[in-house]
Design a protein around this motif. Sequence first.
Motif, short mmCIF file in Angstrom:
data_model
loop_
_atom_site.label_atom_id
_atom_site.label_comp_id
_atom_site.label_asym_id
_atom_site.label_seq_id
_atom_site.Cartn_x
_atom_site.Cartn_y
_atom_site.Cartn_z
N GLU A 49 -42.75 -84.28 25.09
CA GLU A 49 -42.12 -84.49 23.91
C GLU A 49 -41.92 -83.03 23.28
O GLU A 49 -43.03 -81.99 23.29
N TYR A 50 -40.57 -82.39 23.15
CA TYR A 50 -40.62 -80.63 22.85
C TYR A 50 -38.82 -80.39 22.15
O TYR A 50 -38.25 -81.31 22.24
N ALA A 51 -38.96 -79.78 21.49
CA ALA A 51 -37.31 -79.51 20.33
C ALA A 51 -37.53 -77.47 21.23
O ALA A 51 -38.72 -76.62 21.00
N SER A 189 -31.08 -87.54 15.99
CA SER A 189 -31.94 -87.37 16.77
C SER A 189 -32.41 -87.25 18.08
O SER A 189 -32.65 -86.74 19.25
N GLN A 190 -30.83 -86.56 18.58
CA GLN A 190 -30.63 -85.78 19.97
C GLN A 190 -30.83 -86.74 20.99
O GLN A 190 -30.92 -86.95 21.88
N ILE A 382 -41.13 -81.37 16.02
CA ILE A 382 -40.88 -82.87 16.68
C ILE A 382 -41.88 -84.06 15.37
O ILE A 382 -41.54 -85.07 16.39
#
Length: 431
Positions: A49-51, A189-190, A382
């Motif tokens: 996970e990344y933002a 949350s995309q 996130i």
Amino acid sequence: MADNVITSFGVLNYSGMLFNKGNTKTPFSTLIGGKRKSTNHVEFVTGLEYATGGGEQPEISETASLTAPDADFITREQKTNVTQIFQESVKISYAKQSNMGTLSGINIAGQQANPANELDFQIAAKMAKIGRDIEYTFINGEYVKATADTTANQTRGMLKAIDSNVITLDGNPLRVWDVAELMKLIYDSQAPLNDLVLWVDPVALFQLNADAEQNGNTIVPANRNVNGISISTLLTPLGEVGVYLGEFLPQGTVMLFNPGVVSPVEQPTPEKGNFFLEELAKVGAGVKYQIFGQIGLDHGSEWYHGKITGISTKFEKPKAGKKIYAVDPIPTTDTLPVIDKVVLGGTPTEDSATDALEITYIGTPTEDPTLAYQWKIGDSAISKFEDIVGADSATYTPEEEDVGRFIKCEVTATGTATGKVLSNAKKVVAK
């Protein structure tokens, strides 16, 4: 504990059609089984996970552009789960296997024992039990990663994985609009909204049908099929969502999940495979078998899913003639303005108070509402955010230990407005 051996007088033979009083269906496992994965390690990756941030209008002058901004980087966070052991045993005496012609109960001429082979029946029943245990675990499993051989690994189920998109109804019945609100959380949350499936219990399904019919709509039965599982369809303001009457949900809870990112993960034993039947060492006039397998759940990114808790567990009959969509005008009542958005601007800097929060409302408060603030901090944009103790003012002054982490603020309105909204997250920089 000593074995319970299947013997002639321990398990009697009867004739007649077999009916299973329990349930052997495993629809959730079947639904996700088409994307089965394999691992040779008890721990496996469920996602990275990344933002990227963004979603704001930059304000950079020509003069400022002559100097490049300070370099920054995007951090990644790896999420994992574990496989766990499922194991059952069957032990039967030779005398029992050779004594299937002796019937108990009503013994009419020409009748035969059902089942004809006791060992085959017992093994099939144990496999069905394992299947149901896996089904329950994939939905409700508590996560435990063993640190010693005496500790059991336990895989994380869907409901425990879902953390970001959660709605609590506080004892109210489930409505179509609640499902749409949960879909909006997933969208915010995309995550994609296509192919979502709502896992419901009978009470929730009844209420959804009643609410849909009350508004001139309906749940379309079985117009979608995934791995042989027939999925009904509910039309919401944000699009279609699948509906299935599932099992093993805690009372007052429904789950909205994306089966496209969920899969079982098997951990086969070399040269044996997974969930194999194995004869064990004999002691005396009998035989013992074990069924052994290891499996876990890859739930993907948890923000692709959502859940609603606190739903009324009683059927609430629809009120006659009350519709949201009606030809005649609907009587209106005064409602309080609601917080729409909270924006944290600027760059949070060590030892400097943050910029004033920009708060917008749906509607216009007649007077300034009473606002309560709770600042939160997390390791990434996130990640899970925790409350900062004592940080309940309109601004927050980051400290040295906050540098490199992300902050945001939850604002609650009372009085002349209502609502509770989280701001965007910002990274704290050194002074």
